[in-house]
Design a protein around this motif. Structure first.
Motif, PDB file in Angstrom:
ATOM      1  N   GLU A  12       0.111  14.818 -11.454  1.00 13.29           N
ATOM      2  CA  GLU A  12       0.838  14.348 -12.636  1.00 13.29           C
ATOM      3  C   GLU A  12       1.371  12.939 -12.418  1.00 13.29           C
ATOM      4  O   GLU A  12       1.421  12.133 -13.362  1.00 13.29           O
ATOM      5  CB  GLU A  12       1.994  15.309 -12.960  1.00 13.29           C
ATOM      6  CG  GLU A  12       1.527  16.698 -13.383  1.00 13.29           C
ATOM      7  CD  GLU A  12       0.533  16.653 -14.541  1.00 13.29           C
ATOM      8  OE1 GLU A  12       0.751  15.860 -15.484  1.00 13.29           O
ATOM      9  OE2 GLU A  12      -0.466  17.400 -14.504  1.00 13.29           O
ATOM     10  N   ALA A  13       1.749  12.636 -11.180  1.00 14.97           N
ATOM     11  CA  ALA A  13       2.204  11.276 -10.870  1.00 14.97           C
ATOM     12  C   ALA A  13       1.061  10.277 -11.043  1.00 14.97           C
ATOM     13  O   ALA A  13       1.274   9.140 -11.495  1.00 14.97           O
ATOM     14  CB  ALA A  13       2.748  11.217  -9.444  1.00 14.97           C
ATOM     15  N   LEU A  14      -0.152  10.681 -10.667  1.00 15.63           N
ATOM     16  CA  LEU A  14      -1.326   9.823 -10.856  1.00 15.63           C
ATOM     17  C   LEU A  14      -1.548   9.519 -12.340  1.00 15.63           C
ATOM     18  O   LEU A  14      -1.774   8.359 -12.720  1.00 15.63           O
ATOM     19  CB  LEU A  14      -2.559  10.508 -10.268  1.00 15.63           C
ATOM     20  CG  LEU A  14      -3.934   9.927 -10.639  1.00 15.63           C
ATOM     21  CD1 LEU A  14      -4.067   8.502 -10.132  1.00 15.63           C
ATOM     22  CD2 LEU A  14      -5.054  10.802 -10.076  1.00 15.63           C
ATOM     23  N   LEU A  66      -6.469  11.120 -18.849  1.00 13.97           N
ATOM     24  CA  LEU A  66      -5.806   9.849 -19.133  1.00 13.97           C
ATOM     25  C   LEU A  66      -5.823   9.541 -20.626  1.00 13.97           C
ATOM     26  O   LEU A  66      -4.822   9.080 -21.188  1.00 13.97           O
ATOM     27  CB  LEU A  66      -6.485   8.716 -18.356  1.00 13.97           C
ATOM     28  CG  LEU A  66      -6.162   8.661 -16.865  1.00 13.97           C
ATOM     29  CD1 LEU A  66      -7.157   7.780 -16.128  1.00 13.97           C
ATOM     30  CD2 LEU A  66      -4.740   8.146 -16.641  1.00 13.97           C
ATOM     31  N   GLU A  67      -6.943   9.801 -21.272  1.00 21.18           N
ATOM     32  CA  GLU A  67      -7.032   9.538 -22.711  1.00 21.18           C
ATOM     33  C   GLU A  67      -6.020  10.387 -23.472  1.00 21.18           C
ATOM     34  O   GLU A  67      -5.351   9.904 -24.395  1.00 21.18           O
ATOM     35  CB  GLU A  67      -8.452   9.814 -23.190  1.00 21.18           C
ATOM     36  CG  GLU A  67      -8.837   9.040 -24.436  1.00 21.18           C
ATOM     37  CD  GLU A  67     -10.320   9.062 -24.702  1.00 21.18           C
ATOM     38  OE1 GLU A  67     -10.821   8.103 -25.308  1.00 21.18           O
ATOM     39  OE2 GLU A  67     -10.989  10.043 -24.305  1.00 21.18           O
ATOM     40  N   LEU A  68      -5.877  11.640 -23.070  1.00 21.66           N
ATOM     41  CA  LEU A  68      -4.901  12.529 -23.702  1.00 21.66           C
ATOM     42  C   LEU A  68      -3.480  12.037 -23.456  1.00 21.66           C
ATOM     43  O   LEU A  68      -2.650  11.980 -24.381  1.00 21.66           O
ATOM     44  CB  LEU A  68      -5.076  13.946 -23.154  1.00 21.66           C
ATOM     45  CG  LEU A  68      -4.108  15.011 -23.690  1.00 21.66           C
ATOM     46  CD1 LEU A  68      -4.277  15.168 -25.204  1.00 21.66           C
ATOM     47  CD2 LEU A  68      -4.340  16.353 -22.983  1.00 21.66           C
ATOM     48  N   ILE A 109       0.833  -1.198   0.000  1.00 21.84           N
ATOM     49  CA  ILE A 109       0.000   0.000   0.000  1.00 21.84           C
ATOM     50  C   ILE A 109       0.867   1.246   0.000  1.00 21.84           C
ATOM     51  O   ILE A 109       1.950   1.261   0.575  1.00 21.84           O
ATOM     52  CB  ILE A 109      -0.960   0.047   1.209  1.00 21.84           C
ATOM     53  CG1 ILE A 109      -0.181   0.023   2.525  1.00 21.84           C
ATOM     54  CG2 ILE A 109      -1.978  -1.085   1.150  1.00 21.84           C
ATOM     55  CD1 ILE A 109      -1.057   0.236   3.757  1.00 21.84           C
ATOM     56  N   SER A 110       0.363   2.299  -0.653  1.00 17.92           N
ATOM     57  CA  SER A 110       1.072   3.590  -0.657  1.00 17.92           C
ATOM     58  C   SER A 110       0.047   4.713  -0.607  1.00 17.92           C
ATOM     59  O   SER A 110      -1.001   4.641  -1.260  1.00 17.92           O
ATOM     60  CB  SER A 110       1.932   3.748  -1.916  1.00 17.92           C
ATOM     61  OG  SER A 110       2.999   2.815  -1.920  1.00 17.92           O
ATOM     62  N   LEU A 111       0.361   5.741   0.159  1.00 22.28           N
ATOM     63  CA  LEU A 111      -0.486   6.925   0.261  1.00 22.28           C
ATOM     64  C   LEU A 111       0.206   8.084  -0.450  1.00 22.28           C
ATOM     65  O   LEU A 111       1.397   8.335  -0.234  1.00 22.28           O
ATOM     66  CB  LEU A 111      -0.722   7.284   1.732  1.00 22.28           C
ATOM     67  CG  LEU A 111      -1.557   8.543   1.997  1.00 22.28           C
ATOM     68  CD1 LEU A 111      -2.989   8.348   1.502  1.00 22.28           C
ATOM     69  CD2 LEU A 111      -1.552   8.880   3.484  1.00 22.28           C
ATOM     70  N   HIS A 112      -0.559   8.792  -1.302  1.00 24.36           N
ATOM     71  CA  HIS A 112      -0.017   9.906  -2.071  1.00 24.36           C
ATOM     72  C   HIS A 112      -0.839  11.158  -1.777  1.00 24.36           C
ATOM     73  O   HIS A 112      -1.885  11.378  -2.405  1.00 24.36           O
ATOM     74  CB  HIS A 112      -0.062   9.605  -3.573  1.00 24.36           C
ATOM     75  CG  HIS A 112       0.538   8.281  -3.949  1.00 24.36           C
ATOM     76  ND1 HIS A 112       1.862   8.132  -4.277  1.00 24.36           N
ATOM     77  CD2 HIS A 112      -0.014   7.039  -4.040  1.00 24.36           C
ATOM     78  CE1 HIS A 112       2.104   6.862  -4.578  1.00 24.36           C
ATOM     79  NE2 HIS A 112       0.980   6.181  -4.436  1.00 24.36           N
TER      80      HIS A 112
END
Length: 540
Positions: A340-342, A393-395, A329-332
């Motif tokens: 941008e990381a997402l 995301l599509e872009l 698990i990681s919390l951001h």
């Protein structure tokens, strides 16, 4: 079944189906002994379901576990840890459901609901054949995706059981949807099956029952023949249905009352366990079973620990889980370049299936890759909701060369149906992938409950939307190896404990959560409240 004399004697079948698997225990022991913090007590409590630890010879057990070199050595545990000192929740649940016309088996991910039902069905088929006829059994779920998962899991569970061919043939391995079971009439709100035209079955198993709303459950009960058994499976702590009611939650609200003395006495005789009943309580409590032990998540699993802390409404415990250093698990938090990381994580996560789609791999191969990763959102609108994220995301995927957008349809586009269309047999929540057929023509492929794939021209689809990101609500009935859970950056009345818990428990092996600690704590403390009157009626 109010008189104990009418209750079946199933002790031999229970003992056979739930016999200790010394091979499985030995395999787990070999791995557990390597841990520096190995505890014989914890191991026995987990794998043998010991509940009376003060009545066993711990030095002898520790010596045996430390010296065992083969599965056969563990047969001595049968004397050192007798069944009478243990309590297997799955065995109790199967026994309970075998004796009642209505039963609920609730439990979180990995607690063995499907395994329990497979063994239960084996018991009911055996007793039915002994009486002259096997029961007619149907398996259903609210959505096609959930039905496909049930088909896969029930098939695997039955393969693990060494059943006589006659028994195995009487147990269905394919699940359908509730709509198909009841019989949709195009253009009408009624179903083909109702009180005047009941279903042709003796036993109905409904998986993911938390998704079934009150009107649909009423129609289902209306269509059941009077002699039929009904078994509901699901997680009582998940999100309630999108429509009215919280049927599974309302029914399971009586589970803390304990069972009646008569039920405890009968279960003790069938299982060999020491059980105590409580005199006062609603009659429905004797039909409720809770599976609490997860076989998927243990003390080394951050996903399991996080789900438990969230489900308990303990924000402090949730914070402790994040600080414990779990690898899965990681919390951001929303700071700096987190958004941008997402997007970058989405591009990487969907890369494998999109590359398979671009390479012309078989649709089944592409689906398998697609189902391994999913982004889930708490909200629909805004940059942190499905609408904003799907656009971004599509872009990003287009810029990375993973998709070639030429109009609305392109190879790899994932879509979700948002409105029922009985004519084409697609329903709200069904997911498809746009992929070329053998001639190179783009079609939208949908997984069927039996594991096959069905292809339709895009022009035939009912209303739909792109789903690189989907809402947590829409993800119910699904699981993904790697789940990315996205919370907004500001408070919302939609953020509740059940929503976050449901999102967390979609993850099987890896969870990334994007969101701020304070907002997560606020959501964990907020429990959904619904009032339908069902709980009050059941308590009367």
């Amino acid at each position: 079944m109010s008189e104990r004399a009418e209750w079946p004697e199933i002790a031999p079948a229970l003992s056979r189906l739930f016999a200790r698997d010394h091979g499985l225990v030995f395999g787990a022991l070999l791995k557990a002994r390597l841990a520096p913090d190995f505890s014989a007590r914890h191991f026995v409590e987990k794998y043998l379901d010991l509940v009376f630890p003060n009545e066993v010879d711990w030095p002898a057990i520790e010596a045996l576990l430390g010296s065992a070199q083969a599965a056969s050595d563990l047969s001595k545990l049968d004397a050192l840890v007798p069944e009478s000192l243990c309590c297997n929740g799955q065995k109790l649940a199967a026994a309970t459901a075998a004796a009642r016309p209505f039963a609920v088996i609730s439990g979180g991910p990995g607690t063995g609901k499907t395994t329990t039902v497979a063994k239960l069905l084996a018991i009911l088929v055996e007793t039915g054949l002994q009486a002259g006829k096997a029961p007619a059994i149907r398996l259903v779920a609210p959505t096609g995706k959930a039905a496909a998962r049930l088909t896969e899991s029930i098939g695997s569970a039955l393969q693990a059981l060494d059943l006589p061919p006659e028994w195995a043939q009487a147990i269905p391995t394919e699940a359908g949807t509730l709509h198909r079971l009841l019989g949709v009439i195009p253009g009408r709100s009624q179903f083909r099956h109702h009180a005047g035209n009941p279903l042709h079955l003796d036993l109905l198993v409904v998986d993911e029952a938390s998704m079934v709303d009150l009107p649909m459950m009423a129609r289902l009960l209306d269509a059941l023949p009077s002699h039929a058994r009904l078994i509901l499976l699901g997680d009582k702590d998940q999100l309630a249905s999108v429509e009215a009611g919280a049927v599974l939650g309302d029914i399971c609200s009586f589970i803390e009352q304990g069972i009646s003395p008569a039920q405890a006495d009968w279960l003790s005789r069938q299982t060999g366990y020491r059980l105590q009943g409580t005199p006062a309580g609603a009659p429905v409590r004797d039909s409720l079973c809770l599976l609490a032990k997860s076989w998927r998540f243990d003390q080394h699993s951050g996903i399991g620990q996080l789900a438990r802390a969230c489900n308990g409404g303990d924000a402090t415990a949730v914070e402790s889980v994040w600080s414990a250093g779990f690898k899965d698990i990681s919390l951001h938090p929303w700071a700096g370049e987190a958004y941008e990381a997402l997007i970058a994580q989405g591009v990487a996560g969907y890369g494998s299936y999109l590359k398979a789609a671009r390479a012309g791999e078989a649709p089944a191969t592409v689906f398998k890759a697609f189902n391994s990763f999913q982004i889930l959102c708490a909200l629909r609108g805004g940059p942190f909701g499905v609408e904003g994220l799907n656009e971004r995301l599509e872009l990003a995927l287009s810029r990375a060369g993973l998709i070639a957008r030429d109009g609305d349809w392109y190879a790899g586009r994932p879509v979700m149906v948002v409105r029922n269309d009985h004519g084409v047999g697609l329903y709200n929540g069904d997911m498809g992938l746009c992929l070329p057929d053998e001639s190179g023509r783009l079609k939208v492929w949908f997984e069927q409950p039996d594991g096959t794939l069905r292809a339709l021209l895009p022009s035939r689809l009912p209303p739909h939307e792109t789903v690189y990101a989907m809402t947590i609500h829409k993800s119910q009935g699904s699981e993904f190896a790697h789940t990315v859970l996205v919370l907004p950056d500001s408070p919302s009345p939609l953020l509740t404990r059940e929503l976050v818990y449901t999102g967390i428990t979609r993850a099987k092996a890896r969870l990334d959560l994007y969101g701020d600690r304070a907002l997560l704590a606020q959501a964990v403390r907020k429990k959904t409240e619904r009032y339908s009157g069902l709980a009050e009626r059941l308590g009367e």
